[in-house]
Scaffold this motif. Structure first.
Motif: not given
Length: 164
Positions: A84-91, A97-99
């Motif tokens: 999620l971090l790598i593709i930019g879904i989460s900032p 980790i919460r998502l």
């Protein structure tokens, strides 16, 4: 007949999410497979091999192995969070980790907003979580069966001492 806008939306939105979700779900299930099978092999190697069974040792290794199953699932959530971090879904890591944890456990109580075009990802995280928990549950049942057999063997040996 479907409009071109609908077809374009599916192509640009649902297909990339589905490919991403299935790829990550496969990766997580491979990690789970190595973790869960390794845990069961570790349990069986350390419980039931002794000529004089120890209930305390058996229960200790059972608890250790349950923790290993839990750590494998936490690692799976971290894989999702990294993706999620790598593709930019989460900032940031905390949001990722919460998502991941919220969706993996199927609680679905993540209050943050997802970027446009990534609303199917929590469903794929939930699918992998369901499979992961099912596999961990079956591994636990297998270990409980092994533990029960081991403890039954211990009980039989204590009632039937061998005379050499």
């Amino acid at each position: 007949m479907l409009s071109t806008d609908t077809i374009e939306l599916v192509y640009q939105n649902a297909i990339p999410q589905t490919v991403f979700g299935l790829f990550l779900m496969s990766l997580v299930l491979m990690i789970d497979g190595y973790g869960f099978v390794g845990t069961m092999l570790f349990f069986r190697a350390n419980v039931g091999q002794s000529a004089h069974p120890s209930k305390l040792k058996a229960i200790f290794f059972f608890v250790v192995c349950i923790q290993m199953l839990a750590l494998t699932q936490l690692a799976s959530m971290c894989v999702w969070a990294c993706a999620l971090l790598i593709i930019g879904i989460s900032p940031d890591w905390f949001s990722a980790i919460r998502l991941s944890a919220s969706s993996f456990t199927t609680l679905g109580n993540f209050p943050g907003a997802l970027p446009q075009g990534w609303h199917l990802v929590p469903a794929f995280i939930a699918f992998s979580g369901l499979f992961s928990f099912a596999w961990a549950s079956s591994s636990t049942i297998s270990m409980v069966n092994s533990l029960n057999s081991y403890l039954d063997t211990s009980k039989i040996q204590s009632f039937n001492p061998t005379f050499d």
